[in-house]
Design a protein around this motif. Structure first.
Motif, PDB file in Angstrom:
ATOM      1  N   SER A 203       0.821  -1.228   0.000  1.00  0.00           N
ATOM      2  CA  SER A 203       0.000   0.000   0.000  1.00  0.00           C
ATOM      3  C   SER A 203       0.846   1.266   0.000  1.00  0.00           C
ATOM      4  O   SER A 203       0.303   2.371  -0.058  1.00  0.00           O
ATOM      5  CB  SER A 203      -0.927   0.014   1.219  1.00  0.00           C
ATOM      6  N   LEU A 204       2.163   1.121   0.063  1.00  0.00           N
ATOM      7  CA  LEU A 204       3.060   2.279   0.117  1.00  0.00           C
ATOM      8  C   LEU A 204       2.967   3.070  -1.179  1.00  0.00           C
ATOM      9  O   LEU A 204       3.299   2.573  -2.255  1.00  0.00           O
ATOM     10  CB  LEU A 204       4.500   1.814   0.365  1.00  0.00           C
ATOM     11  N   ILE A 205       2.480   4.306  -1.081  1.00  0.00           N
ATOM     12  CA  ILE A 205       2.304   5.177  -2.243  1.00  0.00           C
ATOM     13  C   ILE A 205       3.488   6.124  -2.388  1.00  0.00           C
ATOM     14  O   ILE A 205       3.947   6.393  -3.490  1.00  0.00           O
ATOM     15  CB  ILE A 205       0.997   5.987  -2.134  1.00  0.00           C
ATOM     16  N   SER A 206       3.960   6.638  -1.250  1.00  0.00           N
ATOM     17  CA  SER A 206       5.068   7.588  -1.317  1.00  0.00           C
ATOM     18  C   SER A 206       6.071   7.335  -0.207  1.00  0.00           C
ATOM     19  O   SER A 206       5.720   6.855   0.870  1.00  0.00           O
ATOM     20  CB  SER A 206       4.557   9.027  -1.240  1.00  0.00           C
ATOM     21  N   VAL A 207       7.309   7.660  -0.525  1.00  0.00           N
ATOM     22  CA  VAL A 207       8.387   7.535   0.446  1.00  0.00           C
ATOM     23  C   VAL A 207       9.367   8.666   0.187  1.00  0.00           C
ATOM     24  O   VAL A 207       9.576   9.073  -0.955  1.00  0.00           O
ATOM     25  CB  VAL A 207       9.077   6.150   0.360  1.00  0.00           C
ATOM     26  N   SER A 208       9.905   9.197   1.245  1.00  0.00           N
ATOM     27  CA  SER A 208      10.896  10.256   1.144  1.00  0.00           C
ATOM     28  C   SER A 208      12.249   9.657   1.513  1.00  0.00           C
ATOM     29  O   SER A 208      12.450   9.231   2.648  1.00  0.00           O
ATOM     30  CB  SER A 208      10.525  11.385   2.106  1.00  0.00           C
ATOM     31  N   ILE A 209      13.155   9.605   0.534  1.00  0.00           N
ATOM     32  CA  ILE A 209      14.500   9.097   0.794  1.00  0.00           C
ATOM     33  C   ILE A 209      15.375  10.302   1.114  1.00  0.00           C
ATOM     34  O   ILE A 209      15.525  11.200   0.280  1.00  0.00           O
ATOM     35  CB  ILE A 209      15.051   8.328  -0.421  1.00  0.00           C
ATOM     36  N   PRO A 210      15.952  10.348   2.319  1.00  0.00           N
ATOM     37  CA  PRO A 210      16.704  11.542   2.712  1.00  0.00           C
ATOM     38  C   PRO A 210      18.072  11.652   2.023  1.00  0.00           C
ATOM     39  O   PRO A 210      18.617  10.661   1.532  1.00  0.00           O
ATOM     40  CB  PRO A 210      16.877  11.361   4.221  1.00  0.00           C
ATOM     41  N   ASN A 211      18.608  12.855   2.012  1.00  0.00           N
ATOM     42  CA  ASN A 211      19.912  13.133   1.416  1.00  0.00           C
ATOM     43  C   ASN A 211      21.073  12.509   2.183  1.00  0.00           C
ATOM     44  O   ASN A 211      22.211  12.575   1.732  1.00  0.00           O
ATOM     45  CB  ASN A 211      20.140  14.645   1.317  1.00  0.00           C
ATOM     46  N   SER A 212      20.793  11.908   3.303  1.00  0.00           N
ATOM     47  CA  SER A 212      21.839  11.284   4.112  1.00  0.00           C
ATOM     48  C   SER A 212      22.119   9.839   3.704  1.00  0.00           C
ATOM     49  O   SER A 212      23.069   9.224   4.171  1.00  0.00           O
ATOM     50  CB  SER A 212      21.429  11.337   5.588  1.00  0.00           C
ATOM     51  N   ILE A 213      21.315   9.286   2.822  1.00  0.00           N
ATOM     52  CA  ILE A 213      21.458   7.886   2.388  1.00  0.00           C
ATOM     53  C   ILE A 213      22.440   7.822   1.220  1.00  0.00           C
ATOM     54  O   ILE A 213      22.332   8.587   0.266  1.00  0.00           O
ATOM     55  CB  ILE A 213      20.084   7.307   1.976  1.00  0.00           C
ATOM     56  N   THR A 214      23.390   6.853   1.281  1.00  0.00           N
ATOM     57  CA  THR A 214      24.374   6.714   0.205  1.00  0.00           C
ATOM     58  C   THR A 214      24.131   5.503  -0.680  1.00  0.00           C
ATOM     59  O   THR A 214      24.696   5.419  -1.764  1.00  0.00           O
ATOM     60  CB  THR A 214      25.809   6.640   0.768  1.00  0.00           C
ATOM     61  N   SER A 215      23.298   4.565  -0.232  1.00  0.00           N
ATOM     62  CA  SER A 215      22.985   3.432  -1.103  1.00  0.00           C
ATOM     63  C   SER A 215      21.564   2.940  -0.865  1.00  0.00           C
ATOM     64  O   SER A 215      21.066   2.960   0.257  1.00  0.00           O
ATOM     65  CB  SER A 215      23.978   2.286  -0.909  1.00  0.00           C
ATOM     66  N   ILE A 216      20.939   2.534  -1.966  1.00  0.00           N
ATOM     67  CA  ILE A 216      19.627   1.902  -1.911  1.00  0.00           C
ATOM     68  C   ILE A 216      19.923   0.405  -1.869  1.00  0.00           C
ATOM     69  O   ILE A 216      20.430  -0.150  -2.839  1.00  0.00           O
ATOM     70  CB  ILE A 216      18.769   2.260  -3.156  1.00  0.00           C
ATOM     71  N   LYS A 217      19.653  -0.227  -0.759  1.00  0.00           N
ATOM     72  CA  LYS A 217      20.014  -1.633  -0.547  1.00  0.00           C
ATOM     73  C   LYS A 217      19.161  -2.584  -1.389  1.00  0.00           C
ATOM     74  O   LYS A 217      18.093  -2.224  -1.880  1.00  0.00           O
ATOM     75  CB  LYS A 217      19.867  -2.004   0.938  1.00  0.00           C
ATOM     76  N   ASN A 218      19.649  -3.822  -1.497  1.00  0.00           N
ATOM     77  CA  ASN A 218      18.935  -4.872  -2.221  1.00  0.00           C
ATOM     78  C   ASN A 218      17.518  -5.031  -1.690  1.00  0.00           C
ATOM     79  O   ASN A 218      17.306  -4.983  -0.473  1.00  0.00           O
ATOM     80  CB  ASN A 218      19.657  -6.213  -2.089  1.00  0.00           C
ATOM     81  N   ASN A 219      16.565  -5.199  -2.590  1.00  0.00           N
ATOM     82  CA  ASN A 219      15.163  -5.497  -2.265  1.00  0.00           C
ATOM     83  C   ASN A 219      14.478  -4.420  -1.418  1.00  0.00           C
ATOM     84  O   ASN A 219      13.416  -4.684  -0.849  1.00  0.00           O
ATOM     85  CB  ASN A 219      15.040  -6.836  -1.536  1.00  0.00           C
ATOM     86  N   LEU A 220      15.027  -3.240  -1.320  1.00  0.00           N
ATOM     87  CA  LEU A 220      14.519  -2.225  -0.390  1.00  0.00           C
ATOM     88  C   LEU A 220      13.027  -1.958  -0.557  1.00  0.00           C
ATOM     89  O   LEU A 220      12.277  -1.980   0.415  1.00  0.00           O
ATOM     90  CB  LEU A 220      15.309  -0.923  -0.508  1.00  0.00           C
ATOM     91  N   PHE A 221      12.572  -1.716  -1.783  1.00  0.00           N
ATOM     92  CA  PHE A 221      11.165  -1.429  -2.032  1.00  0.00           C
ATOM     93  C   PHE A 221      10.542  -2.462  -2.970  1.00  0.00           C
ATOM     94  O   PHE A 221       9.524  -2.192  -3.605  1.00  0.00           O
ATOM     95  CB  PHE A 221      10.997  -0.025  -2.621  1.00  0.00           C
TER      96      PHE A 221
END
Length: 182
Positions: free
Chosen positions: A73-91
């Motif tokens: 049901s996740l429609i929106s997510v805010s990824i902050p500027n402090s993150i350096t990698s999007i991990k495997n299977n994250l979304f």
């Protein structure tokens, strides 16, 4: 597995959410994450199928693997500027997610990161991303266009496989490798 939990407010002072902390809380619809939080563990919100949006503060520097896997049901997510990698299977399998902005702080997008996000129509990739992992956007059947920034040097196999609505991809000359069935 607290299937009747509908909302949670994590108090100020908490600095991490542990691995699988809210796994399979299928009725969890809202989460408040304080500015003191720095880490969200692996699988922490996996199978929270009622969660509709998440605002992750800039204090968070780590979001673990598959943290939001099957948040359908996740429609929106805010990824902050402090993150350096999007991990495997994250979304992965966040089938209601419609758009994503990957900030300039992110260097890599992991395997299956947004795979089977069937409502995803728009992706903005920040200018620091150097690699897009295998199957990263696989089966994003509503994705119609994406711009790959000049910083990207490799795209993994099947990264855009079965993106049946994809009409255009802008690639730079800096790409050294593109995987099979991309």
């Amino acid at each position: 597995d607290c299937t009747s939990l509908t909302s949670i407010t994590i108090p100020n002072g908490v600095n991490s959410i542990g691995e699988r902390a809210f796994h399979n809380c299928s009725s969890l619809a809202s989460v408040y994450i304080p500015n003191s939080l720095t880490s969200i563990g692996d699988y922490s919100f996996r199978w929270c199928s009622s969660l509709t949006s998440v605002i992750i503060p800039n204090s968070v520097t780590y979001i673990g693997e598959a943290a939001f896997l099957y948040c359908t049901s996740l429609i929106s997510v805010s990824i902050p500027n402090s993150i350096t990698s999007i991990k495997n299977n994250l979304f992965q399998n966040c089938s209601s997610l419609t758009s994503v902005t990957i900030p300039n702080s992110v260097i890599s997008i992991g395997k299956f990161a947004f795979s089977v996000c069937s409502s995803l129509t728009s992706v903005t990739i920040g200018n620091s991303v150097t690699s897009i992992g295998e199957f990263a956007f696989n089966n994003c059947s509503s994705l119609s266009s994406i711009t790959i920034p000049n910083s990207v040097s490799s795209i993994g196999e099947e990264a855009f496989y079965y993106c049946t609505s994809l009409e255009s991809i802008n690639l730079s000359d800096n790409i050294a490798s593109i995987g099979r069935n991309c």
